[in-house]
Design an enzyme around this catalytic site. Structure first.
Site, short mmCIF file in Angstrom:
data_model
loop_
_atom_site.label_atom_id
_atom_site.label_comp_id
_atom_site.label_asym_id
_atom_site.label_seq_id
_atom_site.Cartn_x
_atom_site.Cartn_y
_atom_site.Cartn_z
N LYS A 113 45.97 -73.61 -25.66
CA LYS A 113 46.96 -74.66 -25.49
C LYS A 113 47.73 -75.75 -25.93
O LYS A 113 48.69 -75.98 -25.92
CB LYS A 113 47.02 -74.99 -23.78
CG LYS A 113 46.19 -74.23 -22.67
CD LYS A 113 47.04 -73.39 -21.26
CE LYS A 113 46.67 -72.95 -21.23
NZ LYS A 113 45.97 -71.99 -21.06
C1 LIG Z 1 45.87 -70.05 -20.51
C2 LIG Z 1 44.26 -69.13 -21.02
C3 LIG Z 1 44.61 -68.49 -20.83
C4 LIG Z 1 45.57 -67.25 -20.74
O1 LIG Z 1 46.49 -67.81 -20.74
P1 LIG Z 1 47.72 -67.25 -20.10
O2 LIG Z 1 49.56 -67.70 -20.69
O3 LIG Z 1 47.73 -68.23 -18.85
O4 LIG Z 1 48.20 -66.04 -20.20
C5 LIG Z 1 43.75 -67.65 -21.27
N1 LIG Z 1 42.63 -68.20 -22.16
C6 LIG Z 1 42.57 -70.00 -21.55
C7 LIG Z 1 41.19 -69.93 -22.72
C8 LIG Z 1 43.41 -70.29 -21.46
O5 LIG Z 1 42.90 -71.69 -21.44
#
Ligand SMILES: *Cc1c(COP(=O)(O)O)cnc(C)c1O
Length: 473
Positions: A113
């Site tokens: 993120k």
């Molecule tokens: C948010 C997240 C995901 C999923 O990503 P999306 O964009 O919602 O498909 C997978 N792994 C981790 C560690 C995350 O924080």
């Protein structure tokens, strides 16, 4: 470049307006009018650029209403070795079975993120200053999104963050990450309740139009186009890193929840990046795996969403999925309105007639991984390669190994570091194994914490926002 809504009833908008938008006014999601096409020659020129130069080249095709020099500066300040731990920003390594792992998780909060959120923080600040506006982010988090948003927006001019989290439900590490921030514009609010209660409070405040307008309430969830555009970049970076010439093709395997990460991969592929397949990995919450196998989309409610050991993928209604279906249906907004009218009344839809197109034209395949797969993958990688991968990344590795074709070059996206999920890691490899943690986070849990604990009540949260903002006037 202007932006349009997947539902077709929103005027074409420039990037800086789309940036401050959540959903489009017609309920759809914003997308560029068209995807820029990258020629073979341009691709050749981009190979060898630094991450921030590459990010500028890619993002400036989509962001045309910020002067180039300013955009370059924002990007340069964002993707630094200091923030992301290495000069490459998203280094690629190879496991002993030949799978490649691209690290997207070396930012300040150890999850992918940060890749987009760090950019969002800087570009928010720039656009708000230019337009003399302020923005007050109200969000709900079960762990990763809240900390990524707070680290990106801490100390930023014109921005306050009010982040709701369920009291006592996050890990000690996650609590310490958020609550140890001492910046005046960061407000942690722990709610007596569950994550869904926090989300309901956010919705209740969003639905109070007067309050929302008076206090400039915004969001940072993954429907924000500013996050997607920043994510397109690392598919290019991963491709260049994993190949030696543009003749080669690469497949990406993406641990998925809200479909935000892999949606950026889809866009990179549409731009002409030589991506063979996009492999969607889900956990027990397998709505997306079901869709890519059968063409049927059957979103589920919270009561049918399981709590798993890869918690950031515990999602049964993928908000960014609409962006892909818009392209799949040849950008026919009327069809999207009809399909999501079904979703709106708690049903789904059947696109099984499109399955060939989904696989052949768009390159999507999928698989799912369960708790026991996650544990065995973590243990196996530890044994053969001597390293610890986090549970979400393990889901991706499991699925990549399952669907891999002979000779296929697969890059698995590493979406978090093991240090964030010590309980599951210890379950997989034994409690005696030390889990590496970046030096900057040593002793994190011992820092003083700032948080207000409140009852599960939207009015109490509104009062906190009102009093905080009125006092600052
Ligand atoms: C948010 C997240 C995901 C999923 O990503 P999306 O964009 O919602 O498909 C997978 N792994 C981790 C560690 C995350 O924080």
């Amino acid at each position: 470049m202007k932006y349009i809504s997947t539902r077709g009833d929103t005027a074409h908008k420039p990037f800086s307006e789309v940036l401050l938008m959540g959903l489009a006014p017609d309920g759809g999601l914003m997308l560029p009018e068209h995807y820029p096409h990258i020629s073979e020659q341009t691709l050749q020129q981009w190979r060898g650029l630094s991450y921030s130069e590459l990010a500028f080249e890619v993002m400036s095709l989509f962001i045309t209403d910020i002067p180039a020099a300013d955009l370059r500066d924002i990007i340069k300040r964002t993707y630094t070795e200091e923030a992301f731990g290495s000069r490459e920003i998203t280094p690629v390594r190879t496991l002993s079975d030949g799978l490649k792992i691209q690290a997207l998780s070396n930012g300040p909060t150890l999850a992918f993120k940060d890749m987009a959120m760090q950019f969002l923080g800087n570009v928010f600040e720039y656009v708000l200053a230019k337009e003399g506006k302020t923005l007050n982010i109200l969000g709900a988090t079960s762990g990763d999104t809240g900390s990524a948003a707070e680290y990106a927006l801490r100390g930023k001019q014109g921005i306050n963050v009010f982040m709701l989290s369920p009291e006592g439900k996050m890990s000690a590490f996650q609590r310490a990450q958020m609550f140890s921030l001492q910046d005046e514009n960061i407000h942690n609010i722990a709610v007596h309740g569950m994550f869904d209660d926090c989300q309901d409070i956010v919705k209740a405040v969003q639905n109070d139009a007067d309050f929302k307008a008076k206090y400039h309430i915004g969001t940072v969830n993954s429907i924000n186009w500013g996050r997607i555009v920043a994510q397109v970049v690392y598919y290019f970076a991963g491709y260049f890193n994993a190949t030696s010439s543009n003749e080669q093709k690469v497949s990406f395997c993406v641990p998925s929840g809200n479909f935000g990460n892999v949606c950026a991969g889809h866009i990179a592929r549409q731009m002409g990046l030589p991506i063979h397949r996009l492999i969607v990995a889900t956990n027990e919450n397998d709505v997306l795996d079901e869709f890519f196998k059968t063409g049927e989309y059957r979103p589920r409610g919270a009561e049918n969403t399981l709590v798993t050991s890869s918690p950031s993928m515990d999602i049964s209604k993928a908000s960014n999925f609409e962006r892909f279906v818009f392209d799949l249906m040849d950008r026919d907004a009327v069809q999207i309105q009809a399909l999501w009218a079904e979703v709106g009344v708690g049903k789904g839809f059947d696109l099984s007639l499109q399955l060939d197109k989904i696989h052949e034209k768009y390159g999507f395949v999928s698989g799912r991984s369960l708790h026991k797969d996650r544990l065995s993958t973590i243990a196996e990688v530890y044994q053969t390669d001597g390293e610890l991968v986090d549970p979400h990344t393990a889901d991706g590795i499991k699925v990549a190994r399952e669907v891999r074709e002979p000779g296929e070059l697969i890059v698995c996206l590493e979406t978090a570091l093991a240090a964030k999920f010590d309980a599951t890691i210890h379950e997989a490899v034994g409690g005696g194994v030390a889990i590496p943690r970046p030096a900057a986070l040593a002793g994190l849990e011992d820092l003083p914490q700032r948080v207000q604990v409140v009852p599960n009540n939207a009015d109490v949260v509104k009062t906190i926002i009102r009093e905080t903002l009125d006092a600052a006037q």
